[in-house]
Design an enzyme around this catalytic site. Structure first.
Site, PDB file in Angstrom:
ATOM      1  N   LYS A  13      -1.881  -6.894  24.135  1.00  0.00           N
ATOM      2  CA  LYS A  13      -1.581  -7.670  25.192  1.00  0.00           C
ATOM      3  C   LYS A  13      -0.616  -8.586  25.036  1.00  0.00           C
ATOM      4  CE  LYS A  13      -6.388  -7.116  27.457  1.00  0.00           C
ATOM      5  NZ  LYS A  13      -6.909  -6.539  26.564  1.00  0.00           N
TER       6      LYS A  13
ATOM      7  N   ASP B  16      -4.477  -2.833  21.315  1.00  0.00           N
ATOM      8  CA  ASP B  16      -4.587  -3.495  22.811  1.00  0.00           C
ATOM      9  C   ASP B  16      -4.158  -4.916  22.331  1.00  0.00           C
ATOM     10  OD1 ASP B  16      -5.329  -4.465  24.909  1.00  0.00           O
ATOM     11  OD2 ASP B  16      -7.585  -4.042  24.898  1.00  0.00           O
TER      12      ASP B  16
ATOM     13  N   ASP C  38       4.391 -13.194  25.809  1.00  0.00           N
ATOM     14  CA  ASP C  38       5.298 -14.329  25.715  1.00  0.00           C
ATOM     15  C   ASP C  38       6.530 -13.865  25.832  1.00  0.00           C
ATOM     16  OD1 ASP C  38       6.144 -16.875  24.408  1.00  0.00           O
ATOM     17  OD2 ASP C  38       4.541 -16.885  22.858  1.00  0.00           O
TER      18      ASP C  38
HETATM   19  O1  6AU Z   1     -16.091  -0.998  27.132  1.00  0.00           O
HETATM   20  P1  6AU Z   1     -16.086  -2.495  26.727  1.00  0.00           P
HETATM   21  O2  6AU Z   1     -16.487  -3.490  27.929  1.00  0.00           O
HETATM   22  O3  6AU Z   1     -16.728  -2.575  25.518  1.00  0.00           O
HETATM   23  O4  6AU Z   1     -14.577  -2.737  26.323  1.00  0.00           O
HETATM   24  C1  6AU Z   1     -13.426  -2.916  27.054  1.00  0.00           C
HETATM   25  C2  6AU Z   1     -12.152  -2.926  26.373  1.00  0.00           C
HETATM   26  C3  6AU Z   1     -12.080  -4.200  25.539  1.00  0.00           C
HETATM   27  C4  6AU Z   1     -11.209  -5.078  26.259  1.00  0.00           C
HETATM   28  O5  6AU Z   1     -10.238  -5.655  25.525  1.00  0.00           O
HETATM   29  C5  6AU Z   1     -10.208  -3.946  26.798  1.00  0.00           C
HETATM   30  O6  6AU Z   1     -11.127  -2.950  27.054  1.00  0.00           O
HETATM   31  N1  6AU Z   1      -9.908  -4.488  28.384  1.00  0.00           N
HETATM   32  C6  6AU Z   1      -8.520  -4.517  28.820  1.00  0.00           C
HETATM   33  C7  6AU Z   1      -7.372  -3.601  28.280  1.00  0.00           C
HETATM   34  C8  6AU Z   1      -7.600  -2.276  27.462  1.00  0.00           C
HETATM   35  O7  6AU Z   1      -6.048  -4.038  28.325  1.00  0.00           O
HETATM   36  C9  6AU Z   1      -7.986  -4.956  30.008  1.00  0.00           C
HETATM   37  C10 6AU Z   1      -9.127  -5.264  30.949  1.00  0.00           C
HETATM   38  O8  6AU Z   1      -8.745  -5.737  31.965  1.00  0.00           O
HETATM   39  N2  6AU Z   1     -10.222  -5.393  30.533  1.00  0.00           N
HETATM   40  C11 6AU Z   1     -10.800  -4.762  29.375  1.00  0.00           C
HETATM   41  O9  6AU Z   1     -12.064  -4.821  29.180  1.00  0.00           O
HETATM   42  O10 6AU Z   1     -11.413  -3.957  24.258  1.00  0.00           O
END
Ligand code: 6AU
Length: 284
Positions: free
Chosen positions: A103, A101, A106
């Site tokens: 993201k 992940d 750039d």
């Molecule tokens: O279930 P959580 O809240 O403990 O973790 C959610 C995971 C984290 C975030 O970096 C990721 O999902 N995430 C992402 C991703 C996957 O791209 C995008 C987003 O909009 N929200 C989010 O939580 O590792």
């Protein structure tokens, strides 16, 4: 309203998905009967490996944040390279794919270095990664050039919308991200989106992608109850995300990793997310 893509089975989509990474993932989902992605946001590499060994059978995909792991403070001699090699071995053993992940956000030239090189060499071990669409198409072109040199299927997810409160995605941003994803130049590389509901899907939504369009939607912000974390994260249930909103893969982090019994809780997420999918396909 569920659309054409979200009412198809994972199995049928695994035959026709335009990306090799997508076909492989859909096959794993269908064979293991799990649409659960584990987000392993731990900082200790040994703890991560132990947990993945236990949770591997429950998941189709393992999501990492390689840059939050404290390789220097570990008590063992785990290096980045040995860690990613062990993750790949676990992925083989338990049949899941790996999603870093990262993201990316750039210009194309910079992300090429970030994806191929640096200390993490992400392209060499991660089957899937993700990128923001904000820099424009050059970011996809840059990442694809690296992926094309790897010799293994590599897939990209674009962030069309985020789960956090007040994020700037969705709406017109999502429409423009979808238009970018549809370019034939990266048809075999852009496998889907991070989004909160189904995106594209040919005739089902805006009809512009053609009958064969299929984007895999992966959705974070999933909990067993609706809620939040006090830092903007917003949680919805597997029934809302998969059953109602047509998403394909649920991404769960702290809901599993922070539980007293992660294996038992992962099974609850797996079961509820799978049943939500079965209901969606049946009712579609
Ligand atoms: O279930 P959580 O809240 O403990 O973790 C959610 C995971 C984290 C975030 O970096 C990721 O999902 N995430 C992402 C991703 C996957 O791209 C995008 C987003 O909009 N929200 C989010 O939580 O590792």
């Amino acid at each position: 309203m569920p659309s054409s893509t979200s009412t198809l089975t994972y199995e049928s989509r695994s035959q026709t998905h335009p990306t090799a990474a997508g076909r492989k993932l859909l096959q794993i989902i269908s064979q293991k009967r799990t649409n659960l992605c584990l987000s392993i946001d731990h900082t200790d590499p040994d703890k991560i490996l132990t947990l993945v060994q236990k949770l591997g059978p429950k998941i189709c995909l393992l999501k990492t944040h390689i840059d939050i792991i404290s390789f220097s403070s570990t008590t063992t001699s785990t290096t980045i390279k040995s860690f990613t090699t062990k993750l790949q071995a676990l992925a083989q053993e338990h049949t899941f794919m790996i999603f870093e992940d990262r993201k990316f956000a750039d210009i194309g030239s910079t992300v090429q270095h970030q994806y191929r090189g640096g200390v993490y060499e992400i392209a060499s071990w991660a089957d899937i990664t993700n990128a923001h669409s904000i820099p424009g198409p050059g970011i996809i072109r840059g990442l694809k050039e690296v992926a094309d040199g790897i010799g293994e299927p590599r897939g990209l997810l674009l962030l069309a919308e985020m789960s956090s409160k007040g994020n700037l995605g969705g709406g017109e941003y999502q429409e423009r991200t979808l238009a970018m994803a549809r370019n034939k130049e990266w048809r075999g590389f852009v496998m889907g989106f991070i989004a909160m509901k189904e995106v594209g899907g040919g005739s089902g939504n805006d009809g512009e992608g053609g009958e064969e369009e299929d984007f895999i939607v992966m959705t974070p912000g999933v909990g067993l109850q609706v809620g939040g974390d006090g830092l903007g994260q917003q949680y919805r249930t597997p029934e809302e995300v998969v059953g109602r909103d047509g998403c394909d893969v649920v991404i769960v982090g702290r809901g599993i990793v922070g539980a007293d019994d992660p294996v038992a809780v992962a099974e609850v997420y797996r079961e509820r997310s799978w049943e939500a999918y079965e209901g969606r396909v049946k009712n579609g």
